[in-house]
Design a protein around this motif. Structure first.
Motif, PDB file in Angstrom:
ATOM      1  N   PHE A   1     -34.948  19.425 -20.496  1.00  0.00           N
ATOM      2  CA  PHE A   1     -35.295  20.825 -21.548  1.00  0.00           C
ATOM      3  C   PHE A   1     -36.704  21.296 -20.940  1.00  0.00           C
ATOM      4  N   GLN A   2     -35.880  22.632 -21.377  1.00  0.00           N
ATOM      5  CA  GLN A   2     -37.489  23.751 -21.043  1.00  0.00           C
ATOM      6  C   GLN A   2     -37.945  23.987 -22.097  1.00  0.00           C
ATOM      7  N   TYR A   3     -39.060  23.722 -22.490  1.00  0.00           N
ATOM      8  CA  TYR A   3     -39.717  24.165 -24.580  1.00  0.00           C
ATOM      9  C   TYR A   3     -39.957  25.446 -24.192  1.00  0.00           C
ATOM     10  N   LYS A   4     -39.940  26.189 -25.074  1.00  0.00           N
ATOM     11  CA  LYS A   4     -40.056  27.550 -24.961  1.00  0.00           C
ATOM     12  C   LYS A   4     -41.529  28.030 -25.933  1.00  0.00           C
ATOM     13  N   ALA A   5     -41.059  27.526 -27.375  1.00  0.00           N
ATOM     14  CA  ALA A   5     -41.596  27.982 -28.669  1.00  0.00           C
ATOM     15  C   ALA A   5     -41.775  26.812 -29.406  1.00  0.00           C
ATOM     16  N   PRO A   6     -42.167  26.468 -29.984  1.00  0.00           N
ATOM     17  CA  PRO A   6     -42.102  25.510 -31.347  1.00  0.00           C
ATOM     18  C   PRO A   6     -41.529  26.000 -32.740  1.00  0.00           C
ATOM     19  N   ALA A   7     -40.985  24.972 -33.439  1.00  0.00           N
ATOM     20  CA  ALA A   7     -40.161  25.204 -34.791  1.00  0.00           C
ATOM     21  C   ALA A   7     -41.006  24.683 -35.541  1.00  0.00           C
ATOM     22  N   THR A   8     -40.303  25.302 -36.754  1.00  0.00           N
ATOM     23  CA  THR A   8     -41.679  24.833 -37.727  1.00  0.00           C
ATOM     24  C   THR A   8     -40.618  25.215 -39.174  1.00  0.00           C
ATOM     25  N   PHE A   9     -41.858  24.223 -40.418  1.00  0.00           N
ATOM     26  CA  PHE A   9     -41.487  23.987 -41.472  1.00  0.00           C
ATOM     27  C   PHE A   9     -40.446  24.950 -41.952  1.00  0.00           C
TER      28      PHE A   9
ATOM     29  N   ARG B   1     -29.311  25.666 -26.431  1.00  0.00           N
ATOM     30  CA  ARG B   1     -29.925  26.293 -26.219  1.00  0.00           C
ATOM     31  C   ARG B   1     -30.690  26.371 -27.309  1.00  0.00           C
ATOM     32  N   GLY B   2     -31.038  25.789 -27.863  1.00  0.00           N
ATOM     33  CA  GLY B   2     -31.645  25.668 -29.696  1.00  0.00           C
ATOM     34  C   GLY B   2     -32.647  27.198 -29.862  1.00  0.00           C
ATOM     35  N   GLU B   3     -32.190  28.209 -30.705  1.00  0.00           N
ATOM     36  CA  GLU B   3     -33.266  29.422 -32.020  1.00  0.00           C
ATOM     37  C   GLU B   3     -33.403  29.045 -32.639  1.00  0.00           C
ATOM     38  N   VAL B   4     -33.667  29.560 -33.484  1.00  0.00           N
ATOM     39  CA  VAL B   4     -35.268  29.312 -34.503  1.00  0.00           C
ATOM     40  C   VAL B   4     -35.034  30.642 -35.497  1.00  0.00           C
TER      41      VAL B   4
ATOM     42  N   ILE C   1     -36.374  28.896 -28.872  1.00  0.00           N
ATOM     43  CA  ILE C   1     -37.229  27.361 -28.264  1.00  0.00           C
ATOM     44  C   ILE C   1     -37.082  26.205 -27.461  1.00  0.00           C
ATOM     45  N   PHE C   2     -35.698  26.501 -27.077  1.00  0.00           N
ATOM     46  CA  PHE C   2     -35.854  25.499 -26.389  1.00  0.00           C
ATOM     47  C   PHE C   2     -33.945  25.536 -25.482  1.00  0.00           C
ATOM     48  N   THR C   3     -33.817  25.476 -23.683  1.00  0.00           N
ATOM     49  CA  THR C   3     -32.921  25.392 -23.445  1.00  0.00           C
ATOM     50  C   THR C   3     -32.931  24.336 -22.268  1.00  0.00           C
ATOM     51  N   GLY C   4     -31.483  23.848 -22.247  1.00  0.00           N
ATOM     52  CA  GLY C   4     -32.080  22.112 -21.247  1.00  0.00           C
ATOM     53  C   GLY C   4     -30.207  21.744 -20.948  1.00  0.00           C
ATOM     54  N   THR C   5     -29.632  21.275 -20.185  1.00  0.00           N
ATOM     55  CA  THR C   5     -28.783  20.423 -20.028  1.00  0.00           C
ATOM     56  C   THR C   5     -28.880  18.855 -19.489  1.00  0.00           C
ATOM     57  N   MET C   6     -27.728  18.361 -19.790  1.00  0.00           N
ATOM     58  CA  MET C   6     -27.078  16.312 -20.391  1.00  0.00           C
ATOM     59  C   MET C   6     -25.998  16.459 -18.914  1.00  0.00           C
ATOM     60  N   THR C   7     -26.130  15.012 -18.362  1.00  0.00           N
ATOM     61  CA  THR C   7     -24.869  14.946 -17.920  1.00  0.00           C
ATOM     62  C   THR C   7     -24.931  13.676 -18.153  1.00  0.00           C
ATOM     63  N   TYR C   8     -23.178  13.909 -18.516  1.00  0.00           N
ATOM     64  CA  TYR C   8     -22.593  12.839 -19.017  1.00  0.00           C
ATOM     65  C   TYR C   8     -21.649  11.809 -17.796  1.00  0.00           C
ATOM     66  N   VAL C   9     -21.740  10.565 -17.636  1.00  0.00           N
ATOM     67  CA  VAL C   9     -20.727  10.181 -17.064  1.00  0.00           C
ATOM     68  C   VAL C   9     -19.435   9.120 -17.967  1.00  0.00           C
ATOM     69  N   CYS C  10     -18.421   9.541 -17.787  1.00  0.00           N
ATOM     70  CA  CYS C  10     -17.861   8.567 -18.999  1.00  0.00           C
ATOM     71  C   CYS C  10     -17.500   6.887 -17.648  1.00  0.00           C
ATOM     72  N   ILE C  11     -17.195   6.277 -18.824  1.00  0.00           N
ATOM     73  CA  ILE C  11     -17.803   4.257 -18.589  1.00  0.00           C
ATOM     74  C   ILE C  11     -16.669   3.953 -19.359  1.00  0.00           C
ATOM     75  N   ASP C  12     -15.700   2.857 -18.445  1.00  0.00           N
ATOM     76  CA  ASP C  12     -15.386   1.799 -19.332  1.00  0.00           C
ATOM     77  C   ASP C  12     -15.614   0.972 -20.009  1.00  0.00           C
ATOM     78  N   GLU C  13     -15.149  -0.014 -20.001  1.00  0.00           N
ATOM     79  CA  GLU C  13     -15.720  -1.674 -21.212  1.00  0.00           C
ATOM     80  C   GLU C  13     -16.564  -2.322 -19.883  1.00  0.00           C
ATOM     81  N   ASN C  14     -16.880  -2.225 -19.028  1.00  0.00           N
ATOM     82  CA  ASN C  14     -17.584  -2.935 -17.588  1.00  0.00           C
ATOM     83  C   ASN C  14     -19.073  -2.079 -17.554  1.00  0.00           C
ATOM     84  N   LYS C  15     -18.396  -0.672 -18.202  1.00  0.00           N
ATOM     85  CA  LYS C  15     -19.885   0.159 -18.133  1.00  0.00           C
ATOM     86  C   LYS C  15     -20.475   0.847 -16.729  1.00  0.00           C
ATOM     87  N   ARG C  16     -18.591   0.745 -16.141  1.00  0.00           N
ATOM     88  CA  ARG C  16     -18.774   1.573 -14.726  1.00  0.00           C
ATOM     89  C   ARG C  16     -18.025   2.748 -15.141  1.00  0.00           C
ATOM     90  N   PRO C  17     -17.948   4.098 -14.204  1.00  0.00           N
ATOM     91  CA  PRO C  17     -17.503   5.303 -14.355  1.00  0.00           C
ATOM     92  C   PRO C  17     -15.587   5.065 -13.803  1.00  0.00           C
TER      93      PRO C  17
END
Length: 126
Positions: free
Chosen positions: A15-23, A46-49, A79-95
């Motif tokens: 994630f890259q933070y570009k600016a703060p969000a405030t109350f 992508r977060g916007e405010v 205010i921010f952009t980013g990426t997350m990579t997810y892996v699907c897993i089975d009951e044994n926590k294997r991909p």
């Protein structure tokens, strides 16, 4: 594992933070699945405010507030952009291979969720 349920875990994030969000700022988070693999998928965020009245917040220097191709709200401050990579897993926590039903249930395109804010903004009630 019960039929009809898929589990995924985050294996990478950046994630890259570009600016703060405030109350009392109204925060909107957009999410888009940008890549599908055999056992993994990537989501771009992508977060916007804007202030609680729905009016855009003035952007500091070097922070764009103009709309872009991904559907940013006009006048909203990124205010921010980013990426997350997810892996699907089975009951044994294997991909495991992503089921077609899981892909079909994931939203297509940009999904936005608004939170916070004050005043009369409809998002303040979320």
């Amino acid at each position: 594992m019960k039929t009809g349920r898929d589990f995924s875990m985050v294996v990478a994030s950046a994630f890259q933070y570009k600016a703060p969000a405030t109350f009392l700022d109204a925060l909107t988070i957009h999410a888009t699945v940008t890549r599908w693999g055999r056992t993994s998928f990537e989501v771009e965020y992508r977060g916007e405010v804007s202030n609680g009245s729905g009016a855009p917040v003035a952007s500091p220097p070097n922070v764009s507030s103009s709309p872009d191709a991904s559907g940013a709200c006009s006048g909203a401050k990124a205010i921010f952009t980013g990426t997350m990579t997810y892996v699907c897993i089975d009951e044994n926590k294997r991909p495991k291979v992503i089921r077609p039903e899981f892909r079909e249930q994931m939203p297509r395109g940009v999904v936005g969720v608004g939170v916070g804010g004050g005043g009369s903004s409809p998002r303040s009630k979320l």
